[in-house]
Design a protein around this motif. Sequence first.
Motif, mmCIF file in Angstrom:
data_model
loop_
_atom_site.group_PDB
_atom_site.id
_atom_site.type_symbol
_atom_site.label_atom_id
_atom_site.label_comp_id
_atom_site.label_asym_id
_atom_site.label_seq_id
_atom_site.Cartn_x
_atom_site.Cartn_y
_atom_site.Cartn_z
ATOM 1 N N LYS A 115 -31.666 -28.918 18.855
ATOM 2 C CA LYS A 115 -30.390 -28.634 19.459
ATOM 3 C C LYS A 115 -30.135 -27.514 20.216
ATOM 4 C CE LYS A 115 -28.409 -31.126 15.181
ATOM 5 N NZ LYS A 115 -27.514 -32.213 15.925
ATOM 6 N N GLY A 116 -31.244 -26.523 20.283
ATOM 7 C CA GLY A 116 -30.979 -25.246 20.917
ATOM 8 C C GLY A 116 -30.502 -24.099 20.047
ATOM 9 N N LEU A 117 -30.624 -22.914 20.436
ATOM 10 C CA LEU A 117 -30.489 -21.897 19.668
ATOM 11 C C LEU A 117 -28.926 -21.438 19.478
ATOM 12 C CD1 LEU A 117 -32.988 -19.253 20.941
ATOM 13 C CD2 LEU A 117 -32.927 -20.386 18.886
ATOM 14 N N THR A 118 -28.142 -21.837 20.568
ATOM 15 C CA THR A 118 -26.578 -21.939 20.396
ATOM 16 C C THR A 118 -25.628 -22.925 19.760
ATOM 17 O OG1 THR A 118 -26.412 -22.123 22.586
ATOM 18 C CG2 THR A 118 -26.891 -19.901 22.096
ATOM 19 N N SER A 119 -26.382 -23.903 19.395
ATOM 20 C CA SER A 119 -25.586 -25.100 18.899
ATOM 21 C C SER A 119 -25.093 -24.504 17.785
ATOM 22 C CB SER A 119 -26.509 -26.255 18.443
ATOM 23 O OG SER A 119 -27.454 -25.966 17.413
ATOM 24 N N GLU A 120 -24.009 -25.323 17.405
ATOM 25 C CA GLU A 120 -23.175 -25.115 15.984
ATOM 26 C C GLU A 120 -23.767 -25.043 14.881
ATOM 27 O OE1 GLU A 120 -19.878 -23.707 14.158
ATOM 28 O OE2 GLU A 120 -20.266 -23.641 16.275
ATOM 29 N N ALA A 121 -24.573 -26.282 14.812
ATOM 30 C CA ALA A 121 -25.516 -26.393 13.652
ATOM 31 C C ALA A 121 -26.493 -25.353 13.223
ATOM 32 C CB ALA A 121 -26.286 -27.721 13.677
ATOM 33 N N VAL A 122 -26.912 -24.708 14.446
ATOM 34 C CA VAL A 122 -28.105 -23.779 14.198
ATOM 35 C C VAL A 122 -27.438 -22.421 13.858
ATOM 36 C CG1 VAL A 122 -29.674 -22.147 15.372
ATOM 37 C CG2 VAL A 122 -29.653 -24.397 15.679
ATOM 38 N N VAL A 123 -26.017 -21.916 14.333
ATOM 39 C CA VAL A 123 -25.108 -21.004 14.258
ATOM 40 C C VAL A 123 -24.940 -20.811 12.609
ATOM 41 C CG1 VAL A 123 -23.191 -19.782 14.600
ATOM 42 C CG2 VAL A 123 -24.615 -20.595 16.247
ATOM 43 N N GLN A 124 -24.299 -22.248 12.196
ATOM 44 C CA GLN A 124 -23.917 -22.311 10.671
ATOM 45 C C GLN A 124 -25.080 -22.062 9.751
ATOM 46 O OE1 GLN A 124 -20.926 -22.285 9.558
ATOM 47 N NE2 GLN A 124 -20.340 -22.101 11.772
ATOM 48 N N THR A 125 -26.227 -22.837 10.138
ATOM 49 C CA THR A 125 -27.398 -22.226 9.454
ATOM 50 C C THR A 125 -27.829 -20.870 9.327
ATOM 51 O OG1 THR A 125 -27.941 -24.676 9.945
ATOM 52 C CG2 THR A 125 -29.742 -23.456 8.805
ATOM 53 N N SER A 126 -27.805 -20.274 10.416
ATOM 54 C CA SER A 126 -28.017 -19.015 10.313
ATOM 55 C C SER A 126 -27.130 -18.184 9.556
ATOM 56 C CB SER A 126 -27.805 -18.375 11.875
ATOM 57 O OG SER A 126 -28.244 -17.109 11.926
ATOM 58 N N LYS A 127 -25.946 -18.376 9.507
ATOM 59 C CA LYS A 127 -24.877 -17.683 8.658
ATOM 60 C C LYS A 127 -25.277 -17.938 7.092
ATOM 61 C CE LYS A 127 -20.967 -17.812 12.018
ATOM 62 N NZ LYS A 127 -19.582 -18.394 12.205
ATOM 63 N N ARG A 128 -25.613 -19.305 6.728
ATOM 64 C CA ARG A 128 -26.090 -19.568 5.512
ATOM 65 C C ARG A 128 -27.332 -18.840 4.933
ATOM 66 N NH1 ARG A 128 -28.360 -24.878 4.316
ATOM 67 N NH2 ARG A 128 -27.777 -25.300 6.329
ATOM 68 N N LEU A 129 -28.335 -18.702 6.098
ATOM 69 C CA LEU A 129 -29.605 -17.900 5.740
ATOM 70 C C LEU A 129 -29.084 -16.372 5.706
ATOM 71 C CD1 LEU A 129 -32.657 -17.434 5.606
ATOM 72 C CD2 LEU A 129 -32.551 -17.504 8.048
ATOM 73 N N ASP A 130 -28.224 -15.939 6.224
ATOM 74 C CA ASP A 130 -27.785 -14.474 6.072
ATOM 75 C C ASP A 130 -27.164 -14.277 4.753
ATOM 76 O OD1 ASP A 130 -28.603 -13.809 8.709
ATOM 77 O OD2 ASP A 130 -26.463 -13.819 9.606
ATOM 78 N N ALA A 131 -26.422 -15.007 4.382
ATOM 79 C CA ALA A 131 -25.561 -15.028 2.978
ATOM 80 C C ALA A 131 -26.818 -15.184 2.061
ATOM 81 C CB ALA A 131 -24.751 -16.206 2.806
ATOM 82 N N LEU A 132 -27.559 -16.122 1.951
ATOM 83 C CA LEU A 132 -28.896 -16.209 1.121
ATOM 84 C C LEU A 132 -29.562 -14.754 1.215
ATOM 85 C CD1 LEU A 132 -29.957 -19.544 1.682
ATOM 86 C CD2 LEU A 132 -28.932 -18.735 -0.357
ATOM 87 N N LEU A 133 -30.072 -14.579 1.925
ATOM 88 C CA LEU A 133 -30.629 -13.154 2.431
ATOM 89 C C LEU A 133 -29.929 -11.845 1.887
ATOM 90 C CD1 LEU A 133 -32.248 -13.542 5.982
ATOM 91 C CD2 LEU A 133 -33.528 -13.347 3.697
#
Length: 49
Positions: A23-41
């Motif tokens: 989907k590309g690095l700036t897609s909404e799905a990637v951004v949301q997953t990145s935020k979830r990963l940040d919270a887990l980290l």
Amino acid sequence: MEKVLLKKIEKCRREMITLSFSKGLTSEAVVQTSKRLDALLNEYQRKEG
């Protein structure tokens, strides 16, 4: 508990990488997953600290 959290982190990281290729690095799905990963980290960091 720590092993479960680490597995969640790895699963989320893999999901983010897969999504970024399709989907590309700036897609909404990637951004949301990145935020979830940040919270887990952050959670992992708090438990380790």
